[in-house]
Design an enzyme around this catalytic site. Structure first.
Site, PDB file in Angstrom:
ATOM      1  N   ASP A 121      85.286  -3.094  37.516  1.00 49.97           N
ATOM      2  CA  ASP A 121      84.127  -3.876  37.081  1.00 49.97           C
ATOM      3  C   ASP A 121      83.674  -3.487  35.674  1.00 49.97           C
ATOM      4  O   ASP A 121      83.583  -2.305  35.351  1.00 49.97           O
ATOM      5  CB  ASP A 121      82.977  -3.614  38.073  1.00 49.97           C
ATOM      6  CG  ASP A 121      81.750  -4.468  37.797  1.00 49.97           C
ATOM      7  OD1 ASP A 121      81.868  -5.694  37.905  1.00 49.97           O
ATOM      8  OD2 ASP A 121      80.685  -3.895  37.477  1.00 49.97           O
ATOM      9  N   GLU A 138      88.388  -6.090  34.477  1.00 47.62           N
ATOM     10  CA  GLU A 138      87.447  -7.164  34.200  1.00 47.62           C
ATOM     11  C   GLU A 138      86.877  -6.881  32.820  1.00 47.62           C
ATOM     12  O   GLU A 138      85.964  -6.079  32.669  1.00 47.62           O
ATOM     13  CB  GLU A 138      86.307  -7.222  35.217  1.00 47.62           C
ATOM     14  CG  GLU A 138      85.474  -8.483  35.028  1.00 47.62           C
ATOM     15  CD  GLU A 138      83.956  -8.311  35.119  1.00 47.62           C
ATOM     16  OE1 GLU A 138      83.246  -9.318  35.154  1.00 47.62           O
ATOM     17  OE2 GLU A 138      83.467  -7.164  35.139  1.00 47.62           O
TER      18      GLU A 138
HETATM   19  C1  NOJ Z   1      80.623  -8.120  36.930  1.00 45.06           C
HETATM   20  C2  NOJ Z   1      80.597  -8.634  38.320  1.00 45.06           C
HETATM   21  O1  NOJ Z   1      81.613  -9.575  38.505  1.00 45.06           O
HETATM   22  C3  NOJ Z   1      79.218  -9.210  38.551  1.00 45.06           C
HETATM   23  O2  NOJ Z   1      79.155  -9.898  39.779  1.00 45.06           O
HETATM   24  C4  NOJ Z   1      78.208  -8.111  38.466  1.00 45.06           C
HETATM   25  O3  NOJ Z   1      76.914  -8.645  38.581  1.00 45.06           O
HETATM   26  C5  NOJ Z   1      78.328  -7.337  37.158  1.00 45.06           C
HETATM   27  N1  NOJ Z   1      79.692  -7.045  36.784  1.00 45.06           N
HETATM   28  C6  NOJ Z   1      77.576  -6.031  37.240  1.00 45.06           C
HETATM   29  O4  NOJ Z   1      78.283  -5.138  38.074  1.00 45.06           O
END
Ligand code: NOJ
Ligand code: CA
Length: 566
Positions: free
Chosen positions: A207, A249
């Site tokens: 993440d 990500e």
């Molecule tokens: C990216 C995630 O996909 C999202 O859902 C989340 O709110 C943020 N990162 C914070 O962790």
């Protein structure tokens, strides 16, 4: 575990089709209205039937649930609403027994304000945890850092009375960022990763990777220290859990995103954020040129790596990677409903974005299934699920999976009003209209069409799992074409993004004059001596396979010559 050895061989992640599951939305196994880990286990046969090779579970750690599990309270516990560690172990074992790998979600950037680390830190300046977070007396540092949840948070700094200082948060104020300059934080995250890999996970979607380190005067993203941290994490995986995978990500520009492969030493997979909005724009423009440009700039991935493609996920469609004009066009086409736009993006599901037309969903899904790398499907998109714009934040794209036509979608034994989130009610997308049970019985359903795409991709995984792509410049408006190859076979992938029927021809080099075999889609083909003529209806696609005769093989035609080109 013995089973894992076969599952983790080679670049398995380029051959697999991934499927993203927000656990709380998938299936409620114990009738409390919340989807859970045993619910995922109960539906593994469904995922096998669809042809899924790996699942990515949204965070299942103990959470304050103010951001769908991305606000962790204890990294070493399963949240009690989702089950127990035994439930996870069973899920992993049952998935592996079906040839399905399981990815967790590694949330490194921040924790919940309710986490013990933050609680200790805020109340005592002398606590060893104080330096695990970022504090300020003015809240003015790192002023070049963009606010990501810009519709929901005014600043990246929040005042804390207990601490008597501001703390830094890149996302919600309930998610304080960890301080990665503190060695204990880095060591702790390595420990977290090892702990869950030790429970048999096959890797993580990581993440918010660009944001771990902050440096004054920068935009606080993609700093060299970030790459260093993930290289160290990758080295741990390679040494201690070979064949496990990390998916980045990193919602960044093309040059910044590409860097997360780290020339093969960092992330084996990186989410293709720069391509994603362009897929929708190209469809709307009925013109694939922008896809060619993005792919030219991003392919091939370094050896041993692969892009992770996606159309939708559990967040809004983010539009940070397109120009202002493109964003305006995107919102004009896909964001017309007044409640659609969130944080500058579009909080809609795939089917409603594509006018509810199965043909469009199939076209776009086929496209991401055929690019070099691996597709990530979002739960429910395989049955064309809709969304609920009346729910807050991103909840509207996280409604209960529609298993049956009952009002509660067969998601739980409880009535709809007692579920964590209400199912979709909008008639064309309601459970009665779109559900797994019904689509399983209809051979022409979206479910079966997506299943067939996955089956064909898996049957020809040598070609589709290979590293590169050969572009074909067809010069027919609306048509996007490329080849996927693994000798001796080649697959021609043809997409008609326009609404009109098209036809054209492709020159065939002598070694490709073997009979073309359509393996998926709908196309009329005519082969002459040196060309292949094709006709596609509007918004249709085709995958056409050729097998080159092997030189010297019995019955091989003699006229095999020429070198590979493209
Ligand atoms: C990216 C995630 O996909 C999202 O859902 C989340 O709110 C943020 N990162 C914070 O962790
Ligand atoms: Ca439950």
């Amino acid at each position: 575990m013995v089973a894992e050895r076969g599952l983790r061989e080679g670049a398995w992640f380029r051959s697999a089709v991934f499927y993203e599951i927000p656990v709380r939305s998938f299936y409620d196994s114990n009738g409390d209205g919340i989807g859970d880990l045993s619910g995922v286990t109960a539906k593994l046969d469904y995922l096998s039937e669809l042809g899924v090779g790996a699942i990515w579970l949204l965070p299942f750690f103990r959470s304050a649930w103010r951001d769908e599990g991305y606000d962790i309270v204890d990294h070493y516990e399963i949240d009690p609403s989702l089950g127990t560690i035994e439930d996870l172990d069973r899920l992993v074992a049952e998935a592996h027994a079906r040839g399905i790998r399981v990815l967790g979600d590694l949330v490194t950037n921040h924790v919940s304000i309710d986490h013990r680390w933050f609680q200790e830190a805020r109340k005592d300046r002398a606590s060893p945890y104080r330096n695990w977070f970022l504090w300020s007396d003015s809240g003015k540092e790192f002023s070049r850092t963009r606010v990501i949840f810009r519709d929901l948070e005014p600043s990246n700094w929040a005042w804390d009375d207990a601490a008597g200082q501001y703390y830094f948060h890149r996302f919600y104020a309930t998610q304080p960022d960890l301080n990665y300059d503190e060695p204990a934080v880095r060591a702790e995250m390595f420990r977290v990763a090892r702990f869950w890999l030790g429970h048999g996970l096959d890797g993580f979607r990581c993440d918010a990777v660009p944001y771990l380190f902050k440096r004054e005067g920068t935009r606080c993203q993609s700093l060299p220290e970030v790459h260093q941290f993930f290289r160290e994490l990758r080295a741990i995986l390679d040494a201690e859990f070979p064949g496990t995978v990390l998916v980045a990500e990193a919602n960044q520009s093309v040059p910044e995103t590409v860097q997360y492969f780290g020339d093969g030493r960092e992330f084996p997979m990186v989410m293709h954020f720069p391509l994603m909005p362009n897929l929708y724009l190209a469809l709307a423009e009925q013109d694939p040129r922008r896809l060619r440009h993005v792919l030219q700039a991003t392919l091939p991935a370094p050896p041993g790596c692969g892009w992770a493609y996606f159309l939708r996920n559990h967040d809004e469609v983010t539009l940070e990677q397109v120009s202002d004009d493109e964003r305006e066009m995107f919102l004009w086409i896909y964001g017309r409903h007044p409640k659609t736009v969130l944080n500058g993006g579009v909080r809609r599901r795939l089917a409603p974005m594509l006018d509810g037309e199965d043909g469009n969903v199939v076209l776009m899904t086929a496209l991401i299934l055929s690019l070099p790398g691996a597709p990530f499907l979002y739960y429910g998109d395989e049955i064309g699920m809709g969304d609920r714009l009346d729910l807050p934040d991103r909840d509207g794209v996280r409604t209960p999976m529609q298993w049956t036509g009952e009002a509660n979608a067969g998601f739980s034994t409880l009535p709809p009003e007692r579920l964590l989130r209400p199912p979709v009610e909008d008639a064309p997308y309601a459970p009665a209209a779109r559900n797994v049970a019904d689509q399983r019985t209809r051979p022409d359903s979206l479910f079966h069409r997506i299943q067939e795409l996955i089956r064909v991709r898996s049957a020809h995984v040598e070609e589709f799992g290979s590293e590169g792509l050969l572009a074909e410049d067809v010069r027919v408006p609306g048509v996007f074409a490329f080849w996927r190859e693994q000798a001796p076979a080649r697959v021609l992938c043809l997409y008609n993004l326009s609404r009109a029927a098209v036809s054209g021809s492709i020159p065939l080099s002598p070694e490709l004059r073997a009979a073309p075999v359509p393996i998926a889609g709908e196309v009329a083909l005519e082969r002459s001596e040196s060309t292949l003529r094709y006709s596609l209806l509007g918004r249709r696609f085709a995958w056409v396979r050729f097998v080159r005769p092997v030189l010297g093989a019995p019955n091989a035609p003699s006229a095999v010559s020429g070198s590979e080109s493209g």
